[in-house]
Design a protein around this motif. Structure first.
Motif: not given
Ligand code: SF4
Ligand code: SF4
Length: 428
Positions: A183-189, A215-219, A257-258, A302-303
């Motif tokens: 889905g929508k990308r929210r972060a890159r970790v 939860n929208g993260c590129d890992v 990265c975030d 995540l929190a």
């Protein structure tokens, strides 16, 4: 007070020790003091012994080594201390001095050298050792060894129960890959996979990636990453910890990265303190400071990000055991509880004394098995009283210890990492 220039990295100075004003407020928060009621096995007593050894008023004797070895390095005393004593820094330095200046018995020296210097820094050796252990666990040999009582005769029965169950498929094959956000990308970790976790917690690592991507993260999982060095640093084997830190600083320099995310609180605590392994005038120090500022425990990350994946209801009574290196080392208390409460249907119940160590503490359950099992017995008694079906925690070492506890004490409770529960609630 003399400092020890031979020990590289940040060295505690007089003020670090002098911050202890002997108030004793830490004593009842210290698991070993609670067990034995001995000043010498309390934080205050240990700091006093460190000062005397540093000033040359007490020899670096086997007695001193014994009291320092018996410390869990759980850092519960740090949380309790109103004076801001950074006990973890002091005990790790004491252990580094012991490593440099004290000759342990032959077997202890060989075992420590093998584990810290010849096994953990080498992924291929971890894989080989894990395959042998898996053969023992799956071939029926384990059942025979347990059934015949040979382990008891050899005095290994309790330690054998604490061995991790080796996974069918290792996580090493996932290193070097990138997992795109759903889905929508929210972060890159960037994901830190651990060392033993690659062979004993591969399913947990996979669940962590599923939860992050959902939860929208590129890992990104860097290919060249190695053991974080936590076990070596805690044992005072500082040069190995530094060598591993150096390699990880390079492996994790992957650009934008975030956060650098880990699901192992013990690793996270050391990763967040890589800068302590280098003195300010060493070239690695600046890179380590930047690296440390990026590290997040997966629950903390995540929190902070907020869950966007849909969670299905899960009817379960769940309690939570704090991982010492998450609570006391990283000061993260609310995040895992917040995530557990977010699962619809979960009835969250606090575990009394959740902030006291379960006895796992890195290799403590192997080196100080008796004390570790005493702490575990008390932990399981309280866990049973909660009537929770699931004990959640946030560190592979605690998972192993609590799973052994549930088996030994027959509580029938399932022990899961917080992200494994989230993964289950996502319907994976
Ligand atoms: S609480 Fe802090 S200042 Fe007080 S005795 Fe313990 S370490 Fe020392
Ligand atoms: S680190 Fe844990 S075991 Fe060691 S002195 Fe502090 S509270 Fe006690």
């Amino acid at each position: 007070m003399a400092t020890q220039a031979s020990i590289p990295g940040t060295i505690p100075v007089y003020e670090d020790y002098a911050r202890c004003v002997h108030c004793g407020l830490c004593l009842n928060h210290c698991p070993t003091y609670r067990l034995w009621q001995l000043e010498a096995d309390s934080p205050r007593g240990r700091i006093r012994q460190m000062i005397l050894v540093n000033e040359g008023q007490m020899p670096l004797s086997s007695g001193f080594v014994d009291h320092i070895d018996k410390c869990l390095d759980c850092r519960s005393c740090e949380t309790a201390c109103p004076s801001g004593v950074e006990y973890g820094k002091l005990v790790e330095h004491a252990r580094a001095r012991i490593e440099n200046e004290y000759r342990r018995p032959w077997f202890a020296r060989m075992t420590r050298d093998f584990v810290f210097n010849r096994l953990l820094p080498f992924p291929e050796r971890i894989a080989t050792a894990a395959k042998l252990l898996r053969l023992y666990q799956r071939s029926g040999l384990q059942a025979v060894a347990r059934g015949t009582g040979i382990l008891k005769v050899m005095g290994l029965a309790e330690r054998e129960r604490l061995l991790p169950r080796i996974d069918d498929k290792f996580f090493f094959g996932e290193l070097g890959k990138t997992f795109p956000a759903l889905g929508k990308r929210r972060a890159r970790v960037v994901f830190f996979a651990g060392c033993i976790a690659n062979v004993a917690f591969a399913r947990l690592n996979e669940a962590t990636i599923r939860v992050l991507t959902a939860n929208g993260c590129d890992v990104v999982v860097p290919g060249d990453q190695l053991c974080c060095g936590a076990l070596a640093a805690h044992a005072g084997v500082r040069e190995t910890a530094r060598a591993l830190a150096r390699k990880n600083l390079k492996a994790f320099a992957t650009g934008d990265c975030d956060a650098i995310v880990t699901n192992a609180a013990g690793c996270g605590s050391t990763l967040k303190e890589y800068d302590h392994l280098f003195s300010v005038d060493e070239p690695e120090h600046a890179a380590a400071v930047t690296f440390c500022s990026m590290v997040r425990d997966v629950t903390e990350f995540l929190a902070g990000l907020g869950l966007s994946a849909r969670l299905k209801p899960m009817a379960a009574r769940v309690t939570y055991q704090d991982s010492c290196h998450l609570l006391h080392g990283q000061k993260v208390r609310e995040a895992p509880r917040q995530l557990l409460r977010a699962i619809p249907g979960v009835e969250f119940v606090e575990l009394p004394y959740a902030d006291i160590c379960c006895g796992s503490a890195g290799v403590y359950n192997v080196t100080q098995t008796e004390a570790s099992l005493e702490l575990l017995a008390e932990k399981m008694e309280y866990a049973k009283k909660t009537s929770a079906q699931v004990i959640a925690t946030a560190n592979p070492g605690c998972l192993l210890q609590l799973r052994a506890g549930a088996e030994i004490h027959g509580t029938g409770q399932e022990v899961l990492h917080v992200v494994e529960l989230l993964d289950r609630a996502m319907g994976s």
